[in-house]
Scaffold this motif. Sequence first.
Motif, mmCIF file in Angstrom:
data_model
loop_
_atom_site.group_PDB
_atom_site.id
_atom_site.type_symbol
_atom_site.label_atom_id
_atom_site.label_comp_id
_atom_site.label_asym_id
_atom_site.label_seq_id
_atom_site.Cartn_x
_atom_site.Cartn_y
_atom_site.Cartn_z
ATOM 1 N N LEU A 1 0.675 9.199 -4.585
ATOM 2 C CA LEU A 1 1.341 10.181 -3.567
ATOM 3 C C LEU A 1 1.917 11.330 -4.162
ATOM 4 C CD1 LEU A 1 2.091 7.922 -0.321
ATOM 5 C CD2 LEU A 1 0.088 9.454 -0.398
ATOM 6 N N HIS A 2 2.828 10.937 -4.999
ATOM 7 C CA HIS A 2 3.758 12.043 -5.412
ATOM 8 C C HIS A 2 2.975 13.052 -6.268
ATOM 9 C CE1 HIS A 2 6.338 13.841 -8.639
ATOM 10 N NE2 HIS A 2 7.312 13.703 -7.813
ATOM 11 N N ASP A 3 1.858 12.805 -6.985
ATOM 12 C CA ASP A 3 1.207 13.728 -7.815
ATOM 13 C C ASP A 3 0.201 14.296 -7.315
ATOM 14 O OD1 ASP A 3 2.630 12.645 -10.118
ATOM 15 O OD2 ASP A 3 1.197 11.322 -10.668
ATOM 16 N N GLY B 1 3.981 -0.386 2.297
ATOM 17 C CA GLY B 1 4.762 -0.439 0.838
ATOM 18 C C GLY B 1 6.076 0.011 1.064
ATOM 19 N N ALA B 2 6.281 0.848 2.078
ATOM 20 C CA ALA B 2 7.904 1.343 2.430
ATOM 21 C C ALA B 2 8.384 0.148 2.707
ATOM 22 C CB ALA B 2 7.739 2.274 3.397
ATOM 23 N N ILE B 3 7.711 -0.682 3.613
ATOM 24 C CA ILE B 3 8.520 -1.830 4.127
ATOM 25 C C ILE B 3 8.748 -2.961 3.330
ATOM 26 C CG2 ILE B 3 8.209 -4.102 5.436
ATOM 27 C CD1 ILE B 3 6.483 -2.424 7.623
ATOM 28 N N GLN B 4 8.075 -3.150 2.310
ATOM 29 C CA GLN B 4 8.156 -4.104 1.178
ATOM 30 C C GLN B 4 9.441 -3.536 0.396
ATOM 31 O OE1 GLN B 4 4.349 -4.818 -0.640
ATOM 32 N NE2 GLN B 4 3.375 -5.290 1.343
ATOM 33 N N GLY B 5 9.068 -2.351 0.034
ATOM 34 C CA GLY B 5 10.037 -1.673 -0.781
ATOM 35 C C GLY B 5 11.601 -1.698 -0.416
ATOM 36 N N VAL B 6 11.727 -1.392 0.817
ATOM 37 C CA VAL B 6 13.187 -1.232 1.382
ATOM 38 C C VAL B 6 13.706 -2.518 1.648
ATOM 39 C CG1 VAL B 6 12.517 -1.171 3.818
ATOM 40 C CG2 VAL B 6 14.365 0.023 2.970
ATOM 41 N N ALA C 1 13.558 9.133 -2.947
ATOM 42 C CA ALA C 1 14.000 7.748 -2.690
ATOM 43 C C ALA C 1 12.676 7.081 -2.180
ATOM 44 C CB ALA C 1 15.045 7.605 -1.516
ATOM 45 N N LEU C 2 11.849 7.749 -1.079
ATOM 46 C CA LEU C 2 10.917 7.132 -0.374
ATOM 47 C C LEU C 2 9.739 6.892 -1.473
ATOM 48 C CD1 LEU C 2 10.992 8.925 3.094
ATOM 49 C CD2 LEU C 2 11.408 6.639 2.660
ATOM 50 N N TYR C 3 9.483 7.856 -2.113
ATOM 51 C CA TYR C 3 8.429 7.673 -3.424
ATOM 52 C C TYR C 3 8.789 6.394 -4.358
ATOM 53 C CZ TYR C 3 6.155 12.045 -2.611
ATOM 54 O OH TYR C 3 5.392 13.004 -2.200
ATOM 55 N N GLN C 4 10.319 6.224 -4.500
ATOM 56 C CA GLN C 4 10.416 5.085 -5.233
ATOM 57 C C GLN C 4 10.401 3.516 -4.548
ATOM 58 O OE1 GLN C 4 14.526 6.084 -6.493
ATOM 59 N NE2 GLN C 4 13.685 7.639 -7.809
ATOM 60 N N LEU C 5 10.255 3.505 -3.514
ATOM 61 C CA LEU C 5 10.334 2.287 -2.458
ATOM 62 C C LEU C 5 8.832 2.035 -2.566
ATOM 63 C CD1 LEU C 5 12.208 3.063 0.913
ATOM 64 C CD2 LEU C 5 12.921 1.721 -1.237
ATOM 65 N N LEU C 6 7.906 2.816 -2.829
ATOM 66 C CA LEU C 6 6.512 2.439 -2.865
ATOM 67 C C LEU C 6 5.937 1.874 -4.073
ATOM 68 C CD1 LEU C 6 5.060 5.585 -1.078
ATOM 69 C CD2 LEU C 6 5.244 3.448 0.048
ATOM 70 N N SER D 1 3.811 0.667 -7.392
ATOM 71 C CA SER D 1 2.973 1.310 -8.381
ATOM 72 C C SER D 1 1.477 0.752 -8.286
ATOM 73 C CB SER D 1 3.370 1.180 -9.869
ATOM 74 O OG SER D 1 2.752 1.803 -10.703
ATOM 75 N N PRO D 2 0.573 1.837 -8.483
ATOM 76 C CA PRO D 2 0.576 3.143 -8.587
ATOM 77 C C PRO D 2 0.411 4.086 -7.028
ATOM 78 C CG PRO D 2 -2.074 2.599 -8.367
ATOM 79 C CD PRO D 2 -0.893 1.166 -8.243
ATOM 80 N N LEU D 3 0.639 3.543 -5.986
ATOM 81 C CA LEU D 3 0.689 3.965 -4.771
ATOM 82 C C LEU D 3 1.696 5.284 -4.803
ATOM 83 C CD1 LEU D 3 -0.551 4.523 -2.117
ATOM 84 C CD2 LEU D 3 1.026 2.760 -1.225
#
Length: 240
Positions: free
Chosen positions: A41-43, A93-98, A28-33, A35-37
């Motif tokens: 991070l995931h890869d 990115g997490a702030i904006q996504g959530v 879920a945290l990856y999905q909040l960030l 793209s492409p950040l």
Amino acid sequence: MLPPFRLKLRFHGEGYLPVTYREGVQAALYQLLPSPLGEKLHDGGLLEGTRPLKLFVFSRLLGLEYLPQTKSFRVRGDVILYFASALPEVLEGAIQGVWRNGGMAVHGLELSLKGLEQEPIPEVEGALEVEALAPIAVYRTLGGTTQYYNPWNREFALLISENLSRKAGALGLEGGRVAVRPLGVKPAHKRLERYQGTWVEGWMGRYRLEGPPTLLRLALLAGLGSKNSQGFGFVREAAP
């Protein structure tokens, strides 16, 4: 320059989560960030040598009720998740996504955002007492065998110190040595948790850290030990 804050996220939900819910929180945290950040991070994350460093960490979900009969957790009301990163763009990115999503989904359970705090990272000198809000995992892998270490083994402190220094190097910061001493840690603080089919040994409890202030702040932002981006090693300054 290290970020001056971490995030304290308050969610509301009603339902159940498996004991392996940390995998769902990580996804879920990856999905909040953005793209492409998120994909970067995931890869791989921020690389230093050939070993990936993602430089973020999160706590357990605080406020869950464990149900031994079903070996699951019940979510009934508000829960809290701490999230920290040594990378400002990841925090932003997490702030904006959530905010954009109004929360996040973990294993299909909708957690609605009720509050978001930018909790300041305290100014530290040469010592800091911390409390683990997620198990601290410390290990070596030699010849295909993984050996985990407990807080009374000298390798525990040595590997934590080496890991913090490597994180600092990846950020262009000066490394150094950090001494780690358990405070009242008992065998009952040991946790065995399953992550993607593998058992991980970690330790809760309180610890005293002594070392360069930059590395102590980095411990609060990027975690102690290994597997931080998988939800291990989140520490917060201990209450008096």
